[in-house]
Design a protein around this motif. Structure first.
Motif, mmCIF file in Angstrom:
data_model
loop_
_atom_site.group_PDB
_atom_site.id
_atom_site.type_symbol
_atom_site.label_atom_id
_atom_site.label_comp_id
_atom_site.label_asym_id
_atom_site.label_seq_id
_atom_site.Cartn_x
_atom_site.Cartn_y
_atom_site.Cartn_z
ATOM 1 N N LYS A 24 0.803 -1.227 0.000
ATOM 2 C CA LYS A 24 0.000 0.000 0.000
ATOM 3 C C LYS A 24 0.836 1.278 0.000
ATOM 4 C CE LYS A 24 -4.174 -1.708 2.196
ATOM 5 N NZ LYS A 24 -5.394 -0.965 2.438
ATOM 6 N N ALA A 28 0.936 5.833 -1.823
ATOM 7 C CA ALA A 28 0.836 7.040 -0.989
ATOM 8 C C ALA A 28 1.895 8.078 -1.354
ATOM 9 C CB ALA A 28 0.944 6.666 0.486
ATOM 10 N N ALA A 73 -4.003 8.430 2.088
ATOM 11 C CA ALA A 73 -3.383 7.245 1.476
ATOM 12 C C ALA A 73 -2.303 6.664 2.385
ATOM 13 C CB ALA A 73 -2.798 7.597 0.111
#
Length: 102
Positions: A24, A28, A73
């Motif tokens: 993830k 970001a 994010a």
């Protein structure tokens, strides 16, 4: 003045959560001005307790570092890093560049 975000991983507690974080965290970075300088490479502790590794990111200033860290994010990613290990994190202001008017 530049600013640096430094993460120190003291101990891994859940590798699966760190893998989720790793999947993830890159998204970001989009839209933020930063330069990765150190990413958990070989290290030697010269003071204090042993650590597993460290990462350091360079930003143009503290405001940009905070904008990235507190972005939705990154906050979605960081919860997995914090479930996956014991970390310390700081934002520190750097020195003005030589010849800079700052």
């Amino acid at each position: 003045m530049p600013a640096y975000v430094i993460f120190i991983r003291e101990k891994t507690t859940n590798i699966e959560e760190l893998n989720v974080y790793a999947s993830k965290a890159p998204s970001a970075l989009q839209g933020h001005l930063l330069k990765p300088l150190v990413m958990y490479g070989m290290h030697e502790v010269i003071e204090g307790p042993e650590v597993e590794g460290a990462a350091m990111l360079e930003f143009p200033d503290i405001e940009e570092a905070k904008s990235w860290y507190y972005s939705p994010a990154y906050q979605d990613a960081v919860k997995h890093r914090l479930k996956g290990g014991t970390y310390r994190g700081i934002i520190v202001e750097g020195l003005a560049k030589v010849g800079s008017a700052e």
